[in-house]
Enzyme design. Structure first.
Site, PDB file in Angstrom:
ATOM      1  N   ASN A   9       0.870  -1.182   0.000  1.00 52.59           N
ATOM      2  CA  ASN A   9       0.000   0.000   0.000  1.00 52.59           C
ATOM      3  C   ASN A   9       0.905   1.230   0.000  1.00 52.59           C
ATOM      4  OD1 ASN A   9      -1.781   2.064   0.540  1.00 52.59           O
ATOM      5  ND2 ASN A   9      -2.269   1.394   2.633  1.00 52.59           N
ATOM      6  N   TRP A  10       1.022   1.852  -1.154  1.00 56.11           N
ATOM      7  CA  TRP A  10       1.965   2.970  -1.280  1.00 56.11           C
ATOM      8  C   TRP A  10       1.440   4.254  -0.648  1.00 56.11           C
ATOM      9  CZ3 TRP A  10       4.046   2.793  -7.038  1.00 56.11           C
ATOM     10  CH2 TRP A  10       4.708   1.561  -7.230  1.00 56.11           C
ATOM     11  N   LYS A  11       0.169   4.275  -0.314  1.00 52.18           N
ATOM     12  CA  LYS A  11      -0.463   5.483   0.247  1.00 52.18           C
ATOM     13  C   LYS A  11      -0.214   6.675  -0.695  1.00 52.18           C
ATOM     14  CE  LYS A  11      -0.121   3.328   4.714  1.00 52.18           C
ATOM     15  NZ  LYS A  11      -0.032   3.451   6.159  1.00 52.18           N
ATOM     16  N   HIS A  94      -9.542   1.333   4.660  1.00 59.27           N
ATOM     17  CA  HIS A  94      -8.277   1.510   5.392  1.00 59.27           C
ATOM     18  C   HIS A  94      -8.507   2.466   6.568  1.00 59.27           C
ATOM     19  CE1 HIS A  94      -4.194   2.704   6.364  1.00 59.27           C
ATOM     20  NE2 HIS A  94      -3.812   1.582   5.786  1.00 59.27           N
ATOM     21  N   GLU A  96      -6.842   4.836   7.723  1.00 56.86           N
ATOM     22  CA  GLU A  96      -6.596   6.256   7.435  1.00 56.86           C
ATOM     23  C   GLU A  96      -7.809   6.875   6.745  1.00 56.86           C
ATOM     24  OE1 GLU A  96      -2.848   5.677   5.461  1.00 56.86           O
ATOM     25  OE2 GLU A  96      -1.960   5.137   7.387  1.00 56.86           O
ATOM     26  N   GLU A 166      -5.376  -4.701  10.610  1.00 58.02           N
ATOM     27  CA  GLU A 166      -4.308  -3.739  10.868  1.00 58.02           C
ATOM     28  C   GLU A 166      -4.629  -2.957  12.141  1.00 58.02           C
ATOM     29  OE1 GLU A 166      -2.319  -2.549   6.877  1.00 58.02           O
ATOM     30  OE2 GLU A 166      -4.154  -1.394   7.046  1.00 58.02           O
ATOM     31  N   GLY A 172       2.587   2.325  10.677  1.00 63.00           N
ATOM     32  CA  GLY A 172       3.567   3.385  10.489  1.00 63.00           C
ATOM     33  C   GLY A 172       4.297   3.790  11.756  1.00 63.00           C
ATOM     34  N   SER A 213       3.449  -2.013  10.323  1.00 67.56           N
ATOM     35  CA  SER A 213       4.898  -2.096  10.561  1.00 67.56           C
ATOM     36  C   SER A 213       5.486  -3.463  10.202  1.00 67.56           C
ATOM     37  CB  SER A 213       5.236  -1.704  12.005  1.00 67.56           C
ATOM     38  OG  SER A 213       4.864  -0.345  12.251  1.00 67.56           O
ATOM     39  N   GLY A 234       2.828  -1.106   4.230  1.00 67.04           N
ATOM     40  CA  GLY A 234       2.905   0.303   3.872  1.00 67.04           C
ATOM     41  C   GLY A 234       4.334   0.710   3.586  1.00 67.04           C
ATOM     42  N   GLY A 235       4.986   1.315   4.573  1.00 63.94           N
ATOM     43  CA  GLY A 235       6.326   1.891   4.406  1.00 63.94           C
ATOM     44  C   GLY A 235       7.327   0.962   3.733  1.00 63.94           C
TER      45      GLY A 235
END
Ligand code: PGA
Length: 251
Positions: A9-11, A94, A96, A166, A172, A213, A234-235
């Site tokens: 997930n590149w956001k 998600h 966010e 999640e 993150g 994470s 993600g990251g």
């Protein structure tokens, strides 16, 4: 047996040129890994460029959101028909989006139904906040999110969905849930709820990812849990070491 599935997930990262260059860099390494489904989920604008680079590879493309109507006066939104043909997957609900953009359980449920109608595979996100976790509300909250997300679906529709558990406090933050914690919540608050709603056969077919994470250093622990079938990353999906992460998940 469920095929493992890792999605990046590149956001809100990587404009079209940078996105295309990045997938050109990682595609050969990812494509060489067997026994696992892989997807990258770029921002909407970068999807066509990424899909073009990944054409002919086994790596899937996903969107990070969509609206549930096919078209019309919905300023700023993207419809399932626009994603069809470019994407195989779509991340829905998600945390966010729920926290920052007002997404509700009802809206997520409508989006899941719309995605399925247009042959997109939803990656349905659920997860509790730190406060809920500390108050001992994780199980009831996550179960409720799963029930709301899957309400009104037929078994055959549910079976193609992917769930990503999640915990919000792990996203993150570098503070991942232990594999055992995550495996336990996924079993009790996701898999068992799906068994209850759709029966054992369907629930056993649904792939459930852990997210929050995840790195190349901890993915193997999560994959060791019987009910964890992969990860939403993600990251760590923004770097070329995503290849190592996927390789470690496929073992
Ligand atoms: P993270 O994000 O891997 O950077 O924690 C996961 C996610 O939000 O999907």
């Amino acid at each position: 047996m469920r095929t493992p599935f890792v999605a990046g997930n590149w956001k809100m990262n990587k404009a079209p040129d940078a996105a295309a260059a990045f997938v050109r860099e990682i595609a050969p390494g990812l494509n060489a890994i067997d026994g696992i489904d892989i997807a990258v989920c770029p921002p909407f604008l970068a999807i066509p460029a990424v899909a073009q680079v990944l054409g002919g590879t086994t790596i899937g493309v996903g969107a990070q959101n969509m609206y549930y109507e096919a078209g019309g006066a919905y300023t700023g939104e993207i419809s399932p028909t626009m994603l069809q043909g470019l994407c195989r997957y779509v991340i829905l609900g998600h945390s966010e989006r729920r926290a920052l953009f007002g997404e509700t359980d009802e809206g997520v449920n409508k989006k899941i139904k719309a995605a399925l109608e247009y042959n997109l595979t939803p990656i349905v996100c659920v997860g509790e906040s730190l406060a809920q976790n500390e108050a001992g509300e994780t199980q009831s909250f996550v179960s409720g999110q799963v029930r709301a997300a899957f309400a009104g679906l037929d078994s055959w529709q549910a079976a193609v969905c992917v769930v990503a558990y999640e915990p919000i406090w792990a996203i993150g933050t570098g503070r991942s849930a232990t594999a055992q914690q995550a495996g336990e919540i996924i079993r009790t608050s996701v898999r068992d709820v799906l068994v209850n709603m759709f029966g054992n056969d369907t629930a056993q077919a649904i792939r459930i990812q852990y997210g929050g994470s995840v790195t190349e250093g901890n993915i193997a622990d999560y994959m060791g849990q019987p009910d964890i079938d992969g990860a939403l990353v993600g990251g760590a999906s923004l770097k070329a070491s995503f290849i190592d992460l996927v390789r470690a998940a496929a073992i």
